[in-house]
Design an enzyme around this catalytic site. Structure first.
Site, PDB file in Angstrom:
ATOM      1  N   VAL A  16       0.819  -1.169  -0.118  1.00 20.76           N
ATOM      2  CA  VAL A  16      -0.277  -0.236   0.159  1.00 20.76           C
ATOM      3  C   VAL A  16       1.061   1.529   0.269  1.00 20.76           C
ATOM      4  O   VAL A  16       0.710   2.394  -0.764  1.00 20.76           O
ATOM      5  CB  VAL A  16      -1.115   0.200   0.825  1.00 20.76           C
ATOM      6  CG1 VAL A  16      -1.767   1.000   1.591  1.00 20.76           C
ATOM      7  CG2 VAL A  16      -2.075  -0.837   0.918  1.00 20.76           C
ATOM      8  N   ASP A  35      10.011   3.207   6.331  1.00 25.69           N
ATOM      9  CA  ASP A  35       9.655   1.716   7.013  1.00 25.69           C
ATOM     10  C   ASP A  35      10.872   1.451   8.104  1.00 25.69           C
ATOM     11  O   ASP A  35      12.353   1.536   7.438  1.00 25.69           O
ATOM     12  CB  ASP A  35      10.242   1.052   5.099  1.00 25.69           C
ATOM     13  CG  ASP A  35       8.699  -0.109   6.130  1.00 25.69           C
ATOM     14  OD1 ASP A  35       8.185  -0.233   4.813  1.00 25.69           O
ATOM     15  OD2 ASP A  35       9.624  -1.290   6.090  1.00 25.69           O
ATOM     16  N   ARG A  40      14.643  -3.918   3.513  1.00 21.95           N
ATOM     17  CA  ARG A  40      13.122  -2.682   2.524  1.00 21.95           C
ATOM     18  C   ARG A  40      13.845  -1.637   1.776  1.00 21.95           C
ATOM     19  O   ARG A  40      14.046  -1.284   0.905  1.00 21.95           O
ATOM     20  CB  ARG A  40      11.945  -2.953   3.003  1.00 21.95           C
ATOM     21  CG  ARG A  40      11.053  -2.258   2.594  1.00 21.95           C
ATOM     22  CD  ARG A  40       9.943  -3.092   1.274  1.00 21.95           C
ATOM     23  NE  ARG A  40       9.401  -2.664   0.381  1.00 21.95           N
ATOM     24  CZ  ARG A  40       8.630  -2.798  -0.603  1.00 21.95           C
ATOM     25  NH1 ARG A  40       9.880  -3.254  -1.887  1.00 21.95           N
ATOM     26  NH2 ARG A  40       7.663  -2.423  -1.051  1.00 21.95           N
ATOM     27  N   THR A  85      -2.826  -4.891   9.417  1.00 21.94           N
ATOM     28  CA  THR A  85      -3.419  -5.299  10.523  1.00 21.94           C
ATOM     29  C   THR A  85      -4.192  -6.140  10.538  1.00 21.94           C
ATOM     30  O   THR A  85      -4.716  -6.421   9.965  1.00 21.94           O
ATOM     31  CB  THR A  85      -4.242  -3.960  10.718  1.00 21.94           C
ATOM     32  OG1 THR A  85      -4.341  -4.136   9.197  1.00 21.94           O
ATOM     33  CG2 THR A  85      -4.150  -3.011  11.123  1.00 21.94           C
ATOM     34  N   THR A 120      -6.491  -0.598   7.614  1.00 23.28           N
ATOM     35  CA  THR A 120      -7.501  -1.547   7.175  1.00 23.28           C
ATOM     36  C   THR A 120      -8.358  -1.408   9.006  1.00 23.28           C
ATOM     37  O   THR A 120      -7.002  -2.722   9.568  1.00 23.28           O
ATOM     38  CB  THR A 120      -7.883  -2.666   6.880  1.00 23.28           C
ATOM     39  OG1 THR A 120      -8.224  -2.170   5.077  1.00 23.28           O
ATOM     40  CG2 THR A 120      -9.735  -2.793   6.487  1.00 23.28           C
ATOM     41  N   CYS A 252      -6.072  -9.568   3.649  1.00 21.45           N
ATOM     42  CA  CYS A 252      -7.720  -8.427   3.183  1.00 21.45           C
ATOM     43  C   CYS A 252      -8.578  -8.692   3.568  1.00 21.45           C
ATOM     44  O   CYS A 252      -9.355  -9.316   4.581  1.00 21.45           O
ATOM     45  CB  CYS A 252      -7.881  -7.503   2.140  1.00 21.45           C
ATOM     46  SG  CYS A 252      -6.282  -6.074   1.735  1.00 21.45           S
ATOM     47  N   ARG A 320       1.605 -14.231   2.208  1.00 20.50           N
ATOM     48  CA  ARG A 320       1.088 -14.320   2.615  1.00 20.50           C
ATOM     49  C   ARG A 320      -0.312 -15.062   3.261  1.00 20.50           C
ATOM     50  O   ARG A 320      -0.918 -14.756   2.659  1.00 20.50           O
ATOM     51  CB  ARG A 320       1.067 -12.741   3.625  1.00 20.50           C
ATOM     52  CG  ARG A 320       2.635 -11.895   3.841  1.00 20.50           C
ATOM     53  CD  ARG A 320       2.039 -10.821   3.938  1.00 20.50           C
ATOM     54  NE  ARG A 320       2.187 -10.087   3.235  1.00 20.50           N
ATOM     55  CZ  ARG A 320       2.069  -8.732   3.455  1.00 20.50           C
ATOM     56  NH1 ARG A 320       1.968  -8.122   4.633  1.00 20.50           N
ATOM     57  NH2 ARG A 320       1.588  -7.911   1.767  1.00 20.50           N
TER      58      ARG A 320
HETATM   59  N1  LIG Z   1      -2.434  -5.414   0.064  1.00 23.98           N
HETATM   60  C1  LIG Z   1      -3.823  -4.466  -0.321  1.00 23.98           C
HETATM   61  O1  LIG Z   1      -4.140  -5.689  -1.195  1.00 23.98           O
HETATM   62  C2  LIG Z   1      -4.029  -3.842   0.889  1.00 23.98           C
HETATM   63  C3  LIG Z   1      -5.442  -3.165  -0.100  1.00 23.98           C
HETATM   64  C4  LIG Z   1      -5.909  -2.285   0.402  1.00 23.98           C
HETATM   65  C5  LIG Z   1      -5.630  -2.651   2.133  1.00 23.98           C
HETATM   66  N2  LIG Z   1      -4.575  -2.416   2.807  1.00 23.98           N
HETATM   67  C6  LIG Z   1      -4.458  -2.752   4.340  1.00 23.98           C
HETATM   68  O2  LIG Z   1      -2.908  -2.011   4.530  1.00 23.98           O
HETATM   69  C7  LIG Z   1      -2.822  -1.885   5.832  1.00 23.98           C
HETATM   70  C8  LIG Z   1      -0.939  -2.270   4.925  1.00 23.98           C
HETATM   71  O3  LIG Z   1      -0.757  -3.422   4.271  1.00 23.98           O
HETATM   72  P1  LIG Z   1      -0.229  -4.226   3.233  1.00 23.98           P
HETATM   73  O4  LIG Z   1      -0.184  -5.074   2.083  1.00 23.98           O
HETATM   74  O5  LIG Z   1       0.486  -3.068   2.676  1.00 23.98           O
HETATM   75  O6  LIG Z   1       1.401  -4.644   3.779  1.00 23.98           O
HETATM   76  P2  LIG Z   1       3.048  -4.674   4.133  1.00 23.98           P
HETATM   77  O7  LIG Z   1       3.244  -5.731   4.888  1.00 23.98           O
HETATM   78  O8  LIG Z   1       3.100  -4.968   2.514  1.00 23.98           O
HETATM   79  O9  LIG Z   1       3.333  -3.142   4.127  1.00 23.98           O
HETATM   80  C9  LIG Z   1       3.482  -2.931   5.398  1.00 23.98           C
HETATM   81  C10 LIG Z   1       5.171  -2.072   5.454  1.00 23.98           C
HETATM   82  O10 LIG Z   1       4.757  -1.625   6.887  1.00 23.98           O
HETATM   83  C11 LIG Z   1       6.826  -1.996   7.669  1.00 23.98           C
HETATM   84  N3  LIG Z   1       6.139  -1.711   9.220  1.00 23.98           N
HETATM   85  C12 LIG Z   1       6.243  -2.386   9.728  1.00 23.98           C
HETATM   86  N4  LIG Z   1       5.487  -2.078  10.758  1.00 23.98           N
HETATM   87  C13 LIG Z   1       6.427  -1.159  10.873  1.00 23.98           C
HETATM   88  C14 LIG Z   1       6.420   0.538  11.688  1.00 23.98           C
HETATM   89  N5  LIG Z   1       6.666   0.347  13.198  1.00 23.98           N
HETATM   90  N6  LIG Z   1       7.332   1.381  11.450  1.00 23.98           N
HETATM   91  C15 LIG Z   1       7.709   1.421   9.610  1.00 23.98           C
HETATM   92  N7  LIG Z   1       7.357   0.738   9.062  1.00 23.98           N
HETATM   93  C16 LIG Z   1       6.449  -0.805   9.516  1.00 23.98           C
HETATM   94  C17 LIG Z   1       6.811  -3.414   7.111  1.00 23.98           C
HETATM   95  O11 LIG Z   1       8.349  -3.679   7.243  1.00 23.98           O
HETATM   96  C18 LIG Z   1       5.980  -3.424   5.781  1.00 23.98           C
HETATM   97  O12 LIG Z   1       7.324  -2.700   4.704  1.00 23.98           O
HETATM   98  C19 LIG Z   1      -3.287  -3.266   6.582  1.00 23.98           C
HETATM   99  O13 LIG Z   1      -4.128  -2.328   6.796  1.00 23.98           O
HETATM  100  C20 LIG Z   1      -3.907  -3.875   5.520  1.00 23.98           C
HETATM  101  O14 LIG Z   1      -4.880  -4.421   5.405  1.00 23.98           O
HETATM  102  C21 LIG Z   1      -4.185  -3.649   1.633  1.00 23.98           C
END
Ligand SMILES: NC(=O)c1ccc[n+]([C@@H]2O[C@H](COP(=O)([O-])OP(=O)(O)OC[C@H]3O[C@@H](n4cnc5c(N)ncnc54)[C@H](O)[C@@H]3O)[C@@H](O)[C@H]2O)c1
Length: 409
Positions: A16, A35, A40, A85, A120, A252, A320
């Site tokens: 995201v 990050d 990364r 989340t 989310t 999700c 995942r």
């Molecule tokens: N991937 C999807 O399709 C999607 C779509 C819509 C919404 N979402 C929601 O968006 C949110 C993020 O999802 P995502 O898929 O991007 O996750 P992701 O795991 O791909 O990315 C999350 C990033 O956050 C970083 N992170 C974790 N803890 C951290 C911290 N304390 N400080 C800084 N960085 C930190 C991780 O290293 C990782 O790179 C979730 O709530 C998910 O439900 C995801």
């Protein structure tokens, strides 16, 4: 503030956060990307994105300052959190990552900044859980804008999906509407809780619709009718919703309904439909192995199966919460030898082994598999091999002509 092109810090550069950072950078915002994972950050600085959301060209041309040093957050007028989340082993919302990231933001954010959540959550998380962590340290304003992007989907990109935007007060909402309006169409939600709830119900609705289709597919199998033929016929009605049966994995659709269930439980509400959909969709891996494949392999010895696709959906490298793993576990429990291949993740020789498998399960039809012919799959198959085509992407008759017993969900 308010100024037309703020400095933004995106916290969490995954599926995201990274495309979001890129979308804002393209519109001339000053973008910092923070990050916690140093590797990364190093890969993004070198122009590589393991999520395949951005090409090397896009990454190298994007004006984003990537850092694993949280002090960069200080420079931002607006901080946006895109942090995972997930749920825990008991399917309860696990907000620990979001809270940790919020603590980091609280320590580093400048006074007067806006902190927006894109993760989310269930209604109340932004204002009642994250807000107090932030406001204990600094005077900041809160916003929420749920992310609706669909990884691997090059059509519904960040810029084309309507962004639902909310702020804790009128002024904050106005600033965020203008800011997000620079990258995408925007819809103003009446409150942060409305925006949180809207996101949670979108994904729960998909879960419910898929559960219904899965239940019908299982009924079709019991009645010995092709579910694909039934759905193709039903789809000709203008208001029949076009969902496909399948495994619901990922982070999700298979996860967010639990956030909604938690909100319901907190209010003493029993949400039968949401729970039932989760139960149905979580049981599909068991149904496939126990009801569709294993009864047809009982007579065989030294059974060997090939799983094609280990990601949670097609054309992404994200493994995942993939439900393919549940199927592998079910087979292994029965002492069956399992080979796995995923065209997006690894490059092993499982598809080159001749005359090897009693069943081939195409669980995730990545584009690479769609270019293969029935004969190419047949080379790897033993006599009487099953071809289980989860999403009915191949023609049943052609597969049967190539020697397979063809099955689909
Ligand atoms: N991937 C999807 O399709 C999607 C779509 C819509 C919404 N979402 C929601 O968006 C949110 C993020 O999802 P995502 O898929 O991007 O996750 P992701 O795991 O791909 O990315 C999350 C990033 O956050 C970083 N992170 C974790 N803890 C951290 C911290 N304390 N400080 C800084 N960085 C930190 C991780 O290293 C990782 O790179 C979730 O709530 C998910 O439900 C995801």
């Amino acid at each position: 503030m308010p100024k037309s092109k703020q400095t933004l810090c995106i916290v969490g550069l995954g599926y995201v956060g990274l495309p979001l950072a890129h979308a804002f950078a393209k519109k001339g915002f000053t973008i910092l990307g923070y990050d916690i994972q140093e590797d990364r950050i190093l890969e993004l600085q070198s122009g590589k994105d393991r999520t395949n959301e951005l090409s090397t060209k896009e990454l190298k041309s994007a004006n984003i300052e990537f850092s694993s040093d949280p002090s960069v957050i200080k420079k931002a007028d607006v901080v946006i959190l895109a942090i995972p989340t997930p749920v825990d082993a008991d399917n309860n919302p696990d907000l620990s990552l979001l809270k940790n990231a919020t603590e980091t933001v609280a320590k580093n954010v400048q006074e007067g900044a806006i902190v927006v959540y894109e993760s989310t959550v269930y209604p109340g998380v932004t204002e009642e859980i994250c807000g107090p962590i932030l406001k204990k340290e600094k005077s900041v304003k809160l916003g929420y804008s749920p992310e609706r992007m669909n990884p691997g989907d090059k059509e519904h990109t960040v810029e084309k999906i309507v962004k639902v935007v909310a702020g804790e007060d009128e002024e904050t909402a106005n600033i965020l509407m203008e800011m997000y309006g620079a990258i995408a169409p925007v819809h103003r939600a009446q409150s942060i809780k409305v925006a949180e709830m809207a996101k949670a119900i979108e994904n729960a609705q998909r879960d419910l619709n898929i559960a219904y289709i899965n239940e019908i597919a299982m009924l079709c199998n019991a009645l010995d009718i092709s579910s694909k033929d039934v759905f193709d016929a039903a789809k000709t009605k203008w208001n029949f919703l076009n969902f496909s049966p399948g495994l619901v994995g990922g982070h999700c659709i298979g996860v967010d309904p639990y956030y909604l269930l938690k909100a319901a439980q907190d209010k003493g509400i029993i949400s039968n439909m949401i729970s039932a959909a989760r139960k149905t969709n979580d049981g599909i891996a068991h149904y496939i192995t126990q009801s569709q494949i294993l009864p047809r392999l009982r007579e065989k010895k030294d059974i060997s199966v090939l799983i094609l696709g280990t990601t949670f959906k097609e054309n992404v490298p994200d493994t995942r919460n993939s439900k393919s793993n549940d199927i592998v576990t079910e087979f292994k429990k029965e002492g069956i030898s399992v080979s796995m291949h995923d065209a997006q993740v690894d490059d092993n020789d499982a598809l080159e082994k001749e005359n090897s498998y009693d069943a081939i399960l195409l669980l995730v039809p990545h584009k690479e598999y769609l270019t293969m012919t029935p004969e190419e799959f047949a080379k790897t198959a033993k006599e009487g091999c099953i071809f289980f085509d989860l999403k009915s992407v191949f023609n049943a008759k052609e597969m049967e002509k190539a020697g397979f017993t063809y099955l689909a969900l």
